[in-house]
Write an enzyme that holds these catalytic residues in place. Structure first.
Site, PDB file in Angstrom:
ATOM      1  CG  ASP A  22      -2.083   0.947   1.098  1.00 14.89           C
ATOM      2  OD1 ASP A  22      -2.364   1.395  -0.029  1.00 14.89           O
ATOM      3  OD2 ASP A  22      -2.706   1.251   2.130  1.00 14.89           O
ATOM      4  N   GLY A  25       0.030   5.558  -4.327  1.00 20.32           N
ATOM      5  CA  GLY A  25      -0.558   6.857  -4.658  1.00 20.32           C
ATOM      6  C   GLY A  25       0.080   7.970  -3.841  1.00 20.32           C
ATOM      7  NE  ARG A  26      -1.325   6.547   1.365  1.00 21.96           N
ATOM      8  CZ  ARG A  26      -1.521   5.628   2.284  1.00 21.96           C
ATOM      9  NH1 ARG A  26      -1.279   5.910   3.561  1.00 21.96           N
ATOM     10  NH2 ARG A  26      -1.950   4.428   1.950  1.00 21.96           N
ATOM     11  CG  HIS A  39      -0.258   2.166  -9.349  1.00 22.44           C
ATOM     12  ND1 HIS A  39      -0.467   1.807  -8.042  1.00 22.44           N
ATOM     13  CD2 HIS A  39      -1.345   2.904  -9.718  1.00 22.44           C
ATOM     14  CE1 HIS A  39      -1.632   2.293  -7.638  1.00 22.44           C
ATOM     15  NE2 HIS A  39      -2.180   2.978  -8.634  1.00 22.44           N
ATOM     16  CB  SER A  67      -8.769  -5.482  -3.222  1.00 23.13           C
ATOM     17  OG  SER A  67      -9.306  -4.186  -3.452  1.00 23.13           O
ATOM     18  CD  GLU A  69     -13.224  -4.898  -1.260  1.00 24.36           C
ATOM     19  OE1 GLU A  69     -12.109  -5.350  -1.573  1.00 24.36           O
ATOM     20  OE2 GLU A  69     -14.072  -5.575  -0.633  1.00 24.36           O
ATOM     21  CG  ASN A  70      -7.835  -2.102  -5.305  1.00 24.97           C
ATOM     22  OD1 ASN A  70      -6.959  -2.928  -5.069  1.00 24.97           O
ATOM     23  ND2 ASN A  70      -8.061  -1.077  -4.482  1.00 24.97           N
ATOM     24  CD  GLU A 209       2.918 -13.003  15.886  1.00 19.06           C
ATOM     25  OE1 GLU A 209       2.817 -11.838  16.316  1.00 19.06           O
ATOM     26  OE2 GLU A 209       2.499 -13.997  16.516  1.00 19.06           O
TER      27      GLU A 209
HETATM   28  C1  IPE Z   1      -5.478  -2.802  -0.350  1.00 18.03           C
HETATM   29  O1  IPE Z   1      -5.092  -1.481  -0.511  1.00 18.03           O
HETATM   30  C2  IPE Z   1      -5.464  -3.506  -1.681  1.00 18.03           C
HETATM   31  C3  IPE Z   1      -4.155  -3.702  -2.293  1.00 18.03           C
HETATM   32  C4  IPE Z   1      -2.997  -3.400  -1.771  1.00 18.03           C
HETATM   33  C5  IPE Z   1      -4.180  -4.321  -3.598  1.00 18.03           C
HETATM   34  P1  IPE Z   1      -6.173  -0.324  -0.667  1.00 18.03           P
HETATM   35  O2  IPE Z   1      -5.426   0.946  -0.743  1.00 18.03           O
HETATM   36  O3  IPE Z   1      -7.088  -0.641  -1.783  1.00 18.03           O
HETATM   37  O4  IPE Z   1      -6.983  -0.458   0.706  1.00 18.03           O
HETATM   38  P2  IPE Z   1      -7.837   0.619   1.512  1.00 18.03           P
HETATM   39  O5  IPE Z   1      -8.804   1.215   0.551  1.00 18.03           O
HETATM   40  O6  IPE Z   1      -6.886   1.630   2.045  1.00 18.03           O
HETATM   41  O7  IPE Z   1      -8.481  -0.167   2.605  1.00 18.03           O
HETATM   42  C1  IPE Z   2      -1.492   0.238  -3.408  1.00 10.53           C
HETATM   43  O1  IPE Z   2      -1.267   1.596  -3.415  1.00 10.53           O
HETATM   44  C2  IPE Z   2      -1.655  -0.337  -4.789  1.00 10.53           C
HETATM   45  C3  IPE Z   2      -3.015  -0.836  -5.094  1.00 10.53           C
HETATM   46  C4  IPE Z   2      -4.034  -0.823  -4.296  1.00 10.53           C
HETATM   47  C5  IPE Z   2      -3.202  -1.380  -6.420  1.00 10.53           C
HETATM   48  P1  IPE Z   2      -2.461   2.636  -3.429  1.00 10.53           P
HETATM   49  O2  IPE Z   2      -2.812   2.939  -4.854  1.00 10.53           O
HETATM   50  O3  IPE Z   2      -3.577   2.140  -2.605  1.00 10.53           O
HETATM   51  O4  IPE Z   2      -1.783   3.915  -2.780  1.00 10.53           O
HETATM   52  P2  IPE Z   2      -2.448   4.909  -1.722  1.00 10.53           P
HETATM   53  O5  IPE Z   2      -2.975   4.085  -0.605  1.00 10.53           O
HETATM   54  O6  IPE Z   2      -3.523   5.649  -2.451  1.00 10.53           O
HETATM   55  O7  IPE Z   2      -1.321   5.787  -1.315  1.00 10.53           O
HETATM   56 MG    MG Z   3      -4.070   2.373  -0.658  1.00 11.08          MG
END
Ligand code: IPE
Ligand code: IPE
Ligand code: MG
Length: 253
Positions: A22, A25-26, A39, A67, A69-70, A209
């Site tokens: 995770d 994006g940040r 990414h 996921s 949800e993605n 863990e």
């Molecule tokens: C979880 O990350 C899914 C993956 C790393 C593929 P997200 O960024 O989608 O999760 P939330 O929305 O913060 O729970």
């Molecule tokens: C995880 O990074 C990658 C996927 C979920 C595919 P994010 O895209 O969720 O990055 P943040 O959480 O927005 O920083």
């Molecule tokens: Mg994320």
């Protein structure tokens, strides 16, 4: 910085490590770039984590890549992620072969775009005979989906008379999950500072863990994985028992 790798006890490695990758994006925002840039840079971290785990002798590494949800993200980002996936699987298969890593996927990949599905199948086939480590990509995966699909298939088997309701045990249920044949997750890592499971492996993390690090995924290095494993090995895993009942001693300073 301590030499974390040196501190790892090779005899007590977690057999199955899962990572919620995770913070892409940040990381991109921090560098004033579009999310997709994050990414793209996350791919290096994937390569490093897979190599580091294989070098140590970890049996299974499961990475949460997309996921269920993605799909709710902006279409542009979803498309970019799918494209990146196709490109990465294609370009990394030779490295997987070189490192003797077997590629596998969990999740409903039949709902992935056709080119993604095809590329994945080719890579899974090409690496099928590798036995050093299994790299599991969780794609279109969610823990509740996994438990639901297992329940549905069990119900069908009972209906078909192949199985009796009293045969449904903890172990038997495992056989129907998408992670069939794999040991439970022993160490679950999440980057980016968030402390939640986000519908990842739910059944399989029952006694894992949990390790949370503020590092954003593109910043996650081999040393970070080594540190997480050392941290894991410093913990007392009691499984409901008392400290006094445990025979294995922790290896920590
Ligand atoms: C979880 O990350 C899914 C993956 C790393 C593929 P997200 O960024 O989608 O999760 P939330 O929305 O913060 O729970
Ligand atoms: C995880 O990074 C990658 C996927 C979920 C595919 P994010 O895209 O969720 O990055 P943040 O959480 O927005 O920083
Ligand atoms: Mg994320």
């Amino acid at each position: 910085m301590p030499n974390w790798k040196e501190k790892i006890d090779k005899e007590r490695l977690p057999k199955h490590i899962a990572i919620i990758m995770d913070g892409n994006g940040r990381w991109a925002r921090k560098h004033d770039k579009p999310r997709v840039f994050g990414h793209q840079n996350g791919v290096t971290a994937v390569r490093n984590a897979a190599e580091a785990a294989a070098e140590l002798g970890v049996d299974y590494l499961t990475l949460y890549a997309f996921s269920t949800e993605n799909w709710n993200r902006p279409k542009k980002e979803v498309n970019a992620l799918m494209e990146l996936l196709v490109k990465t699987i294609n370009s990394e298969t030779d490295t997987l072969l070189k490192n003797k890593i077997k590629l596998n996927s969990i999740g409903d990949i039949s709902e992935m775009p056709q080119d993604c599905y095809d590329e994945l199948k080719i890579a899974i086939d090409r690496t099928a005979d590798n036995d050093r480590m299994t790299l599991n990509l969780a794609l279109n995966y969610s823990g509740r989906w996994d438990i639901t699909q297992a329940g549905r298939r069990i119900a069908q088997d009972v209906k078909d008379g192949v199985m009796n309701p009293e045969d449904i045990t903890d172990e038997k249920f495992n056989d129907y999950l998408d992670t069939t044949g794999m040991p439970d997750v022993e160490l679950l890592i999440r980057t980016s500072g968030e402390q939640r499971i986000s519908n990842f492996l739910l059944w399989q993390v029952a006694y894992a863990e949990l390790y949370f690090t503020p590092k954003l995924w593109p910043e996650f290095t081999k040393e970070d994985l080594h540190e997480a494993i050392v941290n894991f090995q410093c913990r007392e895993r009691r499984f409901g028992k008392t400290s006094e009942q445990l025979t294995e001693s922790r290896k920590c300073e």
